[in-house]
Enzyme design. Structure first.
Site, PDB file in Angstrom:
ATOM      1  N   SER A 264       0.816  -1.211   0.000  1.00 41.79           N
ATOM      2  CA  SER A 264       0.000   0.000   0.000  1.00 41.79           C
ATOM      3  C   SER A 264       0.855   1.269   0.000  1.00 41.79           C
ATOM      4  O   SER A 264       1.627   1.469  -0.924  1.00 41.79           O
ATOM      5  CB  SER A 264      -0.969  -0.056   1.182  1.00 41.79           C
ATOM      6  N   LYS A 268       4.011   2.225  -2.603  1.00 44.50           N
ATOM      7  CA  LYS A 268       4.377   3.456  -3.316  1.00 44.50           C
ATOM      8  C   LYS A 268       5.817   3.811  -2.939  1.00 44.50           C
ATOM      9  O   LYS A 268       6.613   4.250  -3.765  1.00 44.50           O
ATOM     10  CB  LYS A 268       3.447   4.606  -2.919  1.00 44.50           C
ATOM     11  N   TRP A 357     -10.448   0.572  -4.448  1.00 44.76           N
ATOM     12  CA  TRP A 357      -9.854   1.865  -4.071  1.00 44.76           C
ATOM     13  C   TRP A 357      -8.460   2.012  -4.702  1.00 44.76           C
ATOM     14  O   TRP A 357      -8.053   3.095  -5.095  1.00 44.76           O
ATOM     15  CB  TRP A 357      -9.793   1.930  -2.544  1.00 44.76           C
ATOM     16  N   HIS A 407      -7.569  -5.437  -0.129  1.00 43.71           N
ATOM     17  CA  HIS A 407      -6.338  -4.668   0.057  1.00 43.71           C
ATOM     18  C   HIS A 407      -5.377  -5.424   0.981  1.00 43.71           C
ATOM     19  O   HIS A 407      -5.786  -5.965   1.995  1.00 43.71           O
ATOM     20  CB  HIS A 407      -6.718  -3.324   0.675  1.00 43.71           C
TER      21      HIS A 407
END
Ligand code: GTR
Length: 426
Positions: A264, A268, A357, A407
């Site tokens: 998550s 990044k 998302w 997720h």
């Protein structure tokens, strides 16, 4: 929304839009007062900035031109517009090894624990690192460096690991105590396949809240107040590179075969760390989503407007990035360009089919668009524009795997990670 209405809303959307085979459409939702779209037909049209045309408008057709100037141009664009500019690497790193080669996990591995300091004189901030290598390893081993959401003792579940401190919701640094384990890393699975594995807590580098910079490494450097001031992603990335500096001095680890992984926001982070520091030999962003591997130009799930909204995560980025929440088409970069900066090194994206998302299809499309750079450098991109179904991996020099679920990670993701590491490192 009551369940019956939800079902009706999904049915209505399904009738009017051709539902993308892998990811069912879903009614819109609102986050921080900004609506989020989950309907493929409402994504809108966009055109991606060209990766292989330079700033003078000249086509980039060779590896020489890529390494000579185009790659550096793209790095500067990301520094200027998205992540901010990081300071240069220090000439020397200071660390203390507390324990070296302790047998662990039924003698399957050997554990080393150390603390790395970011300043020559001051003892704060500092980061604890634990790493394991297979017990029988004769030479330096390839290793996965994982950046985790919790202190190392919780990530590894190993009672021999220094307990450490974590930042609580009240923004205080408190001892781990008997806090439960989550963000679990299966250390023995790596050792059994011949890999080393290391972990670090991102909060040791800098805590994750607005104003956290003054408790972390950014506090050691003068603030510039400029639109390209570095944000948290750049700070966390800087920390990861210092661990690699250490591995270059560590005989048990092959610093030329270090992969980095994170989930998550930490997905990044590993993308930006791998883009800036080409010594990382493999990059594995897991469910990295918006401002990571997913195309920002797609209006699907989280957008730049959501992520930089003032009550959410503006501090993760260079201040300038916020300007593009209202006009993403003006941004000179997008995720496909971030992925291209990992080339020719192996890059594995993991996503989840219900993690809307994070836009798993947007990550797939970014990987497809980064493919020509891999090909130009003599490597294989995904070599298809057909998204594989959940549970089926494509593993070339770019890998893509979407698990069936939401997720984060599922055990199958880690099997794919191990296979990808074996394919490229052994
Ligand atoms: C969310 C954020 C995502 C992702 C996630 C996470 O709230 O919107 O971009 O970074 O946090 O890190 O779990």
């Amino acid at each position: 929304m009551p369940f019956k209405n939800l079902v009706l809303a999904i049915a209505a959307v399904a009738v009017i839009t051709p539902v993308f085979a892998q990811i069912a459409d879903f009614p819109a939702d609102t986050v921080a007062g900004i609506p989020a779209n989950y309907t493929e037909a409402l994504v809108g049209s966009y055109s991606l900035p060209e990766i292989l045309v330079d700033r003078q408008g000249k086509p980039v057709t060779s590896a020489a031109a890529w390494f000579d100037h185009r790659r550096a141009e793209i790095v500067s664009l990301f520094e200027e517009y998205q992540f901010g500019k990081s300071p240069a690497a220090p000439a020397h790193i200071r660390y203390e090894v507390h324990e070296s080669g302790a047998p662990e996990f039924d003698d399957l591995g050997k554990r080393t624990q150390l603390t790395l300091f970011f300043a020559e004189a001051a003892d704060e901030p500092k980061m604890d690192v634990v790493f394991y290598v297979p017990a029988g390893a004769e030479g330096p081993v390839p290793l996965l460096l994982y950046i985790g959401f919790t202190p190392n003792s919780l990530v590894t579940g190993d009672p021999g690991v220094k307990k450490g401190y974590y930042w609580n919701r009240e923004h205080e640094k408190v001892p781990v105590g008997d806090r439960k384990r989550f963000d679990k890393l299966e250390v023995p699975a790596f050792l059994a396949r011949g890999f080393g594995v290391a972990t670090v807590y991102y909060g040791d580098i800098e805590p994750d809240f607005q104003g956290g910079a003054r408790h972390g490494i950014r506090n050691l450097f003068p603030a510039t107040g400029k639109p390209d001031e570095w944000g948290s992603f750049a700070a966390w990335s800087y920390g990861l590179s210092r661990i690699l500096d250490y591995f270059e001095e560590e005989p048990a680890v092959d610093a030329g075969r270090v992969a980095i992984a994170g989930i998550s926001r930490l997905g990044k982070t590993v993308l930006w760390a791998g883009a800036l520091d080409t010594r990382f030999a493999m990059v594995i962003p897991m469910c990295s989503g918006e401002s990571g591997a997913a195309l920002s130009r797609r209006n699907y799930g989280e957008t730049i407007a959501h992520i930089t909204e003032k009550t959410r995560f503006p501090y993760w980025f260079a201040p300038k990035y916020q300007e593009y929440g209202s006009d993403v088409s003006a941004l000179p970069v997008d995720a496909h360009m971030l992925l291209s900066l990992i080339a020719p090194r192996p890059l594995l994206l993991t996503t989840g089919n219900t993690d809307k998302w994070s836009d798993p299809y947007g990550e797939f499309l970014a990987a497809v668009a980064a493919g020509p750079v891999y090909q130009m450098l003599g490597k294989e991109g995904l070599d298809t524009d057909k998204m594989p179904p959940a549970g089926e991996a494509i593993l070339k020099d770019i890998g893509y795997f979407m698990h069936d679920g939401g997720h984060g990670t599922v055990p199958q993701d880690w099997e794919i990670v191990l296979d990808f590491m074996a394919q490229h490192f052994l």
